[in-house]
Design a protein around this motif. Structure first.
Motif, PDB file in Angstrom:
ATOM      1  N   ALA A  52      -2.666 -47.090  22.151  1.00  0.00           N
ATOM      2  CA  ALA A  52      -2.535 -47.068  20.841  1.00  0.00           C
ATOM      3  C   ALA A  52      -3.661 -48.208  20.253  1.00  0.00           C
ATOM      4  CB  ALA A  52      -1.704 -47.400  19.936  1.00  0.00           C
ATOM      5  N   ASN A  53      -3.343 -49.567  21.371  1.00  0.00           N
ATOM      6  CA  ASN A  53      -4.372 -50.555  20.703  1.00  0.00           C
ATOM      7  C   ASN A  53      -5.627 -50.329  21.632  1.00  0.00           C
ATOM      8  OD1 ASN A  53      -4.074 -50.960  24.042  1.00  0.00           O
ATOM      9  ND2 ASN A  53      -3.164 -52.457  24.458  1.00  0.00           N
ATOM     10  N   GLU A  90      -7.777 -40.517  14.828  1.00  0.00           N
ATOM     11  CA  GLU A  90      -8.446 -41.494  16.165  1.00  0.00           C
ATOM     12  C   GLU A  90      -8.051 -40.227  17.587  1.00  0.00           C
ATOM     13  OE1 GLU A  90      -5.402 -43.955  17.070  1.00  0.00           O
ATOM     14  OE2 GLU A  90      -3.654 -43.174  15.788  1.00  0.00           O
ATOM     15  N   ASN A 105       4.902 -36.442  23.885  1.00  0.00           N
ATOM     16  CA  ASN A 105       4.436 -37.574  23.756  1.00  0.00           C
ATOM     17  C   ASN A 105       4.119 -37.696  25.433  1.00  0.00           C
ATOM     18  OD1 ASN A 105       3.427 -40.057  23.406  1.00  0.00           O
ATOM     19  ND2 ASN A 105       4.623 -40.341  20.992  1.00  0.00           N
ATOM     20  N   GLN A 141      -1.774 -42.621  26.892  1.00  0.00           N
ATOM     21  CA  GLN A 141      -0.569 -41.722  26.353  1.00  0.00           C
ATOM     22  C   GLN A 141      -1.628 -40.299  25.677  1.00  0.00           C
ATOM     23  OE1 GLN A 141      -0.416 -43.234  22.164  1.00  0.00           O
ATOM     24  NE2 GLN A 141       1.237 -42.271  22.228  1.00  0.00           N
ATOM     25  N   ARG A 148      -6.779 -39.967  22.413  1.00  0.00           N
ATOM     26  CA  ARG A 148      -7.755 -41.173  21.882  1.00  0.00           C
ATOM     27  C   ARG A 148      -8.962 -41.204  23.470  1.00  0.00           C
ATOM     28  NH1 ARG A 148      -3.162 -43.525  21.387  1.00  0.00           N
ATOM     29  NH2 ARG A 148      -2.209 -43.846  19.467  1.00  0.00           N
TER      30      ARG A 148
END
Length: 214
Positions: A13-14, A101, A185, A193, A209
């Motif tokens: 996510a980052n 995203e 997930n 991820q 992503r």
């Protein structure tokens, strides 16, 4: 030197982690398969993609040692880079879409190269695994939270090409999703991820992503 882009696919996510991917946008500069294989070996990414038709999304995928009819993270990364609704691979036509995203592709489990899906009792066991002996492609996994569909995984290609562990492996996630029959997930490698979701008719979506590294 042939021009190519470097992406990281299935990032956290980052924006960190993810599996590096080389993409040669103009595949016509290296039309010969032997030349493509040589460049893929030289670059040393787990996969390198050669784009033969950017408008139609025709792609050709190589590891450092072999050509693949289909692979997950190369398709996700290339779909994001080209922004096309589908990719044409030797295995078949891969649907693609953007959703915020995440970039998603849709493929079939039978397109994925063989993988040994090896389940462990806990995520800690997966974390502590040494690199297994060469000879088989091992996808080691365990539930982190089974009701929520959260999985901890690591991928070991088992080849003599300098890649002992694959940071994020869409094809293996595809196979695991097809076997379990549910959305997942997945946290793979050091922190990548991958999201998956079964679809009607034997299709599976894989999402992640993508970041342009250089």
């Amino acid at each position: 030197m042939t021009d190519y882009d470097v992406l990281r696919v299935f990032c956290a996510a980052n924006g960190g982690y993810g599996n590096e991917l080389g993409v040669v946008r103009d595949g016509s500069v290296l039309p010969d398969r032997a030349e493509r294989q040589a460049l893929a070996a030289k670059l040393g990414f787990s996969e390198t993609v050669f784009v033969d038709d950017p408008e139609r999304g025709v792609v050709d995928i190589y590891t450092p040692t072999l050509r693949l009819p289909f692979a997950g993270h190369p398709c996700v990364g290339t779909a994001w880079l080209l922004d096309v609704p589908e990719l044409v691979t030797p295995a078949g036509v891969v649907g693609a879409r953007q959703d915020g995203e995440f970039t998603w592709i849709e493929a079939r489990a039978e397109w994925a190269p063989p993988r040994t899906l090896r389940r462990y009792a806990t995520a800690a066991e997966v974390d502590d695994l040494p690199v297994p002996p060469k000879g088989e492609w091992v996808y080691a996994w365990a539930w982190e939270d089974e009701p929520a569909g959260r999985v901890r995984a690591r991928g070991f290609p088992g080849r003599d090409d300098g890649i002992d562990e694959d940071e994020a492996t869409g094809a293996a996630a595809l196979l695991l999703t097809a076997e379990l029959g549910r959305a997942l997930n997945i946290t793979q490698g050091t922190g990548s991820q991958l999201l998956t979701a079964p679809q009607p008719g034997g299709w599976v979506e894989i999402g992640g992503r993508v970041v342009l590294e250089r």
